[in-house]
Write a protein that holds these residues in place. Structure first.
Motif, PDB file in Angstrom:
ATOM      1  N   SER A 321       0.841  -1.191   0.000  1.00 25.75           N
ATOM      2  CA  SER A 321       0.000   0.000   0.000  1.00 25.75           C
ATOM      3  C   SER A 321       0.882   1.249   0.000  1.00 25.75           C
ATOM      4  O   SER A 321       2.107   1.176   0.161  1.00 25.75           O
ATOM      5  CB  SER A 321      -0.905  -0.007   1.228  1.00 25.75           C
ATOM      6  N   ASN A 322       0.261   2.417  -0.144  1.00 23.44           N
ATOM      7  CA  ASN A 322       1.009   3.666  -0.112  1.00 23.44           C
ATOM      8  C   ASN A 322       1.634   3.884   1.262  1.00 23.44           C
ATOM      9  O   ASN A 322       1.034   3.551   2.292  1.00 23.44           O
ATOM     10  CB  ASN A 322       0.106   4.844  -0.453  1.00 23.44           C
ATOM     11  N   GLN A 323       2.828   4.487   1.270  1.00 25.54           N
ATOM     12  CA  GLN A 323       3.566   4.692   2.509  1.00 25.54           C
ATOM     13  C   GLN A 323       3.600   6.146   2.956  1.00 25.54           C
ATOM     14  O   GLN A 323       3.943   6.431   4.101  1.00 25.54           O
ATOM     15  CB  GLN A 323       4.993   4.164   2.340  1.00 25.54           C
ATOM     16  N   PHE A 324       3.270   7.064   2.052  1.00 24.90           N
ATOM     17  CA  PHE A 324       3.230   8.476   2.430  1.00 24.90           C
ATOM     18  C   PHE A 324       2.155   9.190   1.624  1.00 24.90           C
ATOM     19  O   PHE A 324       1.741   8.725   0.554  1.00 24.90           O
ATOM     20  CB  PHE A 324       4.600   9.150   2.231  1.00 24.90           C
ATOM     21  N   GLU A 325       1.698  10.322   2.165  1.00 23.75           N
ATOM     22  CA  GLU A 325       0.639  11.086   1.517  1.00 23.75           C
ATOM     23  C   GLU A 325       1.127  11.641   0.177  1.00 23.75           C
ATOM     24  O   GLU A 325       2.229  12.173   0.077  1.00 23.75           O
ATOM     25  CB  GLU A 325       0.200  12.254   2.424  1.00 23.75           C
ATOM     26  N   GLY A 326       0.303  11.490  -0.845  1.00 18.36           N
ATOM     27  CA  GLY A 326       0.658  11.988  -2.168  1.00 18.36           C
ATOM     28  C   GLY A 326       1.513  11.043  -2.977  1.00 18.36           C
ATOM     29  O   GLY A 326       1.997  11.420  -4.058  1.00 18.36           O
ATOM     30  N   GLN A 327       1.721   9.817  -2.494  1.00 14.63           N
ATOM     31  CA  GLN A 327       2.531   8.845  -3.236  1.00 14.63           C
ATOM     32  C   GLN A 327       1.901   8.574  -4.596  1.00 14.63           C
ATOM     33  O   GLN A 327       0.712   8.274  -4.694  1.00 14.63           O
ATOM     34  CB  GLN A 327       2.673   7.558  -2.428  1.00 14.63           C
ATOM     35  N   VAL A 328       2.720   8.643  -5.646  1.00 16.31           N
ATOM     36  CA  VAL A 328       2.228   8.484  -7.013  1.00 16.31           C
ATOM     37  C   VAL A 328       2.330   7.032  -7.465  1.00 16.31           C
ATOM     38  O   VAL A 328       1.361   6.437  -7.923  1.00 16.31           O
ATOM     39  CB  VAL A 328       3.000   9.406  -7.980  1.00 16.31           C
ATOM     40  N   SER A 329       3.521   6.447  -7.339  1.00 16.13           N
ATOM     41  CA  SER A 329       3.740   5.074  -7.792  1.00 16.13           C
ATOM     42  C   SER A 329       3.414   4.081  -6.689  1.00 16.13           C
ATOM     43  O   SER A 329       3.581   4.373  -5.502  1.00 16.13           O
ATOM     44  CB  SER A 329       5.194   4.890  -8.237  1.00 16.13           C
ATOM     45  N   ASP A 330       2.963   2.904  -7.081  1.00 19.33           N
ATOM     46  CA  ASP A 330       2.681   1.851  -6.108  1.00 19.33           C
ATOM     47  C   ASP A 330       3.972   1.297  -5.516  1.00 19.33           C
ATOM     48  O   ASP A 330       5.029   1.327  -6.157  1.00 19.33           O
ATOM     49  CB  ASP A 330       1.915   0.704  -6.776  1.00 19.33           C
ATOM     50  N   THR A 331       3.883   0.807  -4.289  1.00 14.89           N
ATOM     51  CA  THR A 331       4.990   0.083  -3.676  1.00 14.89           C
ATOM     52  C   THR A 331       5.037  -1.306  -4.302  1.00 14.89           C
ATOM     53  O   THR A 331       4.142  -2.116  -4.098  1.00 14.89           O
ATOM     54  CB  THR A 331       4.801  -0.026  -2.154  1.00 14.89           C
ATOM     55  N   ASN A 332       6.080  -1.568  -5.083  1.00 13.66           N
ATOM     56  CA  ASN A 332       6.105  -2.765  -5.909  1.00 13.66           C
ATOM     57  C   ASN A 332       7.552  -3.083  -6.262  1.00 13.66           C
ATOM     58  O   ASN A 332       8.214  -2.289  -6.928  1.00 13.66           O
ATOM     59  CB  ASN A 332       5.291  -2.510  -7.182  1.00 13.66           C
ATOM     60  N   TYR A 333       8.074  -4.206  -5.778  1.00 18.45           N
ATOM     61  CA  TYR A 333       9.437  -4.572  -6.119  1.00 18.45           C
ATOM     62  C   TYR A 333       9.595  -6.091  -6.095  1.00 18.45           C
ATOM     63  O   TYR A 333       8.768  -6.814  -5.531  1.00 18.45           O
ATOM     64  CB  TYR A 333      10.448  -3.916  -5.169  1.00 18.45           C
ATOM     65  N   GLY A 334      10.653  -6.555  -6.729  1.00 15.80           N
ATOM     66  CA  GLY A 334      10.958  -7.975  -6.753  1.00 15.80           C
ATOM     67  C   GLY A 334      12.313  -8.240  -6.131  1.00 15.80           C
ATOM     68  O   GLY A 334      13.140  -7.331  -5.967  1.00 15.80           O
ATOM     69  N   ALA A 335      12.535  -9.476  -5.727  1.00 17.18           N
ATOM     70  CA  ALA A 335      13.780  -9.846  -5.063  1.00 17.18           C
ATOM     71  C   ALA A 335      14.244 -11.224  -5.516  1.00 17.18           C
ATOM     72  O   ALA A 335      13.434 -12.091  -5.868  1.00 17.18           O
ATOM     73  CB  ALA A 335      13.591  -9.853  -3.545  1.00 17.18           C
ATOM     74  N   ALA A 336      15.545 -11.390  -5.518  1.00  8.83           N
ATOM     75  CA  ALA A 336      16.142 -12.699  -5.826  1.00  8.83           C
ATOM     76  C   ALA A 336      17.314 -12.906  -4.876  1.00  8.83           C
ATOM     77  O   ALA A 336      18.054 -11.960  -4.555  1.00  8.83           O
ATOM     78  CB  ALA A 336      16.625 -12.754  -7.268  1.00  8.83           C
ATOM     79  N   SER A 337      17.480 -14.127  -4.391  1.00  5.53           N
ATOM     80  CA  SER A 337      18.600 -14.423  -3.523  1.00  5.53           C
ATOM     81  C   SER A 337      19.166 -15.796  -3.879  1.00  5.53           C
ATOM     82  O   SER A 337      18.447 -16.675  -4.379  1.00  5.53           O
ATOM     83  CB  SER A 337      18.191 -14.399  -2.044  1.00  5.53           C
ATOM     84  N   ILE A 338      20.447 -15.952  -3.612  1.00  3.74           N
ATOM     85  CA  ILE A 338      21.118 -17.217  -3.800  1.00  3.74           C
ATOM     86  C   ILE A 338      21.890 -17.532  -2.531  1.00  3.74           C
ATOM     87  O   ILE A 338      22.536 -16.653  -1.943  1.00  3.74           O
ATOM     88  CB  ILE A 338      22.052 -17.204  -5.033  1.00  3.74           C
ATOM     89  N   SER A 339      21.791 -18.768  -2.063  1.00 11.33           N
ATOM     90  CA  SER A 339      22.428 -19.130  -0.799  1.00 11.33           C
ATOM     91  C   SER A 339      23.242 -20.410  -0.983  1.00 11.33           C
ATOM     92  O   SER A 339      22.981 -21.223  -1.881  1.00 11.33           O
ATOM     93  CB  SER A 339      21.371 -19.336   0.287  1.00 11.33           C
ATOM     94  N   TYR A 340      24.231 -20.561  -0.123  1.00 15.44           N
ATOM     95  CA  TYR A 340      25.072 -21.765  -0.113  1.00 15.44           C
ATOM     96  C   TYR A 340      25.119 -22.293   1.305  1.00 15.44           C
ATOM     97  O   TYR A 340      25.327 -21.545   2.265  1.00 15.44           O
ATOM     98  CB  TYR A 340      26.489 -21.451  -0.592  1.00 15.44           C
ATOM     99  N   HIS A 341      24.910 -23.606   1.460  1.00 18.83           N
ATOM    100  CA  HIS A 341      24.840 -24.255   2.767  1.00 18.83           C
ATOM    101  C   HIS A 341      25.998 -25.219   2.928  1.00 18.83           C
ATOM    102  O   HIS A 341      26.344 -25.947   1.990  1.00 18.83           O
ATOM    103  CB  HIS A 341      23.509 -25.019   2.902  1.00 18.83           C
ATOM    104  N   TYR A 342      26.584 -25.247   4.110  1.00 24.23           N
ATOM    105  CA  TYR A 342      27.741 -26.116   4.342  1.00 24.23           C
ATOM    106  C   TYR A 342      27.808 -26.552   5.792  1.00 24.23           C
ATOM    107  O   TYR A 342      27.101 -26.003   6.638  1.00 24.23           O
ATOM    108  CB  TYR A 342      29.033 -25.410   3.936  1.00 24.23           C
TER     109      TYR A 342
END
Length: 342
Positions: A321-342
């Protein structure tokens, strides 16, 4: 956001009445490292280049220890945590993780050099964090400390210039208006309860978890709760790391002792009340640019995680949702992660 939450409950409610609990396998000690990259250009719907525009993190840790005393950690971390609720002696399992996180926030118009008074400030945050987690019997709790800086010392301007050069994006012109240098901190507590499970086959299951968190600090103070629905394999050993609020958390398969192939899809909805956010409110002790914070916020997260042998990957898309008054663009992002286990 309310429509999304209703839809989730319509879909998952039938599972709540058909709970099947699988026996939990013993967890062995497992170390891991993970690199995460977030960017709003990766948003599934209407990708943008503003707001929370980029994040990078490297996290590492160790799980699972059988008692609090068994955890190897700096003396000052032990002194700050051994008197808290996270110390349950030899009850359940424990994990310890560290992280270095950088987050970048910008207004919508990156080509404007002058201050844009009605849009969020240019801001960069650089954080070091330590997190302790205790979990057993489908219940998990954690305690986290963030220490860092907001302002030019975060190196956000330099990072964004490099990234935009690589992806041939617009070069931001307004970093001279960013927040001033200020030390920041945040103490955060989490609680998770996995209240429903259903085995679909010998390998595949579903589960539903309730999640809540609260944090305080000049970086951000807030409290909220949400629900997560998952389907996949290895769920009994991975519930403890569910976090619908940020993809900087460990890939859930960091907790898995099996080195075979495992996978999961997950969907979560989360709502919170935000008391303060320095990236929107501006500097605490100095005059700086700020906009009016919206205290009631919500977000919807859809993702996929897998582990094959020692390697793990996680993809997620966050819509908020919007985070501040007058926000124009939507809150929208993507993420990618890579992990190594040992």
């Amino acid at each position: 956001m309310l429509k999304i939450i209703r839809l989730i409950f319509v879909v998952i409610l039938p599972f709540i009445t058909s709970v099947a609990v699988a026996a939990e396998a013993p967890l062995r000690q497992n170390s891991w490292g993970q690199f995460t990259f977030e960017n709003d250009a990766f948003g599934v719907l209407e990708p943008t280049d503003d707001g929370y525009t980029n994040g990078v993190a490297y996290t590492w840790g160790k799980t699972s220890m059988a008692s609090f005393d068994e955890i190897e950690m700096p003396n000052w971390v032990r002194a700050m945590s051994d008197w808290t609720y996270i110390n349950q002696a030899d009850k359940g399992h424990y994990s310890l993780s560290y992280g270095i996180v950088q987050a970048i926030f910008t207004p919508s118009d990156l080509e404007e050099e002058a201050l844009i008074s009605d849009d969020r400030p240019y801001a960069g945050v650089l954080i070091w964090q330590v997190k302790l987690r205790q979990f057993e019997d489908d219940i998990a709790s954690s305690l986290k400390l963030d220490l860092g800086v907001v302002g030019p010392a975060s190196l956000a301007e330099q990072t964004q210039s490099i990234i935009h050069g690589v992806i041939a994006a617009r070069d931001p012109q307004g970093w001279d208006n960013q927040l001033e240098n200020e030390p920041v901190f945040r103490v955060e507590s989490e609680y998770l309860y996995r209240f429903a499970q259903l085995a679909l086959s010998d390998q595949v299951a579903t589960d539903i978890s309730f999640y809540s968190q609260a944090g305080i600090g000049n970086l951000r103070s807030d409290a909220g709760f949400g629900v997560t629905f998952r389907v996949g394999s290895g769920l009994d050993e991975t519930y403890a790391s569910i976090n619908p609020t940020a993809s900087h958390s460990a890939n859930p398969y960091a907790y898995l002792s099996d080195t075979g192939f495992n996978w999961m899809f997950y969907i979560s909805a989360y709502g919170s009340y935000v008391l303060n956010d320095i990236t929107i409110d501006g500097n605490t002790f100095k005059d700086s640019h700020s906009v009016d914070l919206i205290h009631e916020q919500g977000q919807f997260n859809l993702g996929f995680a897998m582990r094959w042998g020692s390697w793990g990957i996680l993809f997620s898309s966050v819509r908020g949702s919007n985070q501040f008054e007058g926000q124009v663009s939507d809150t929208n992002y993507g993420a990618a992660s890579i992990s190594y286990h040992y």
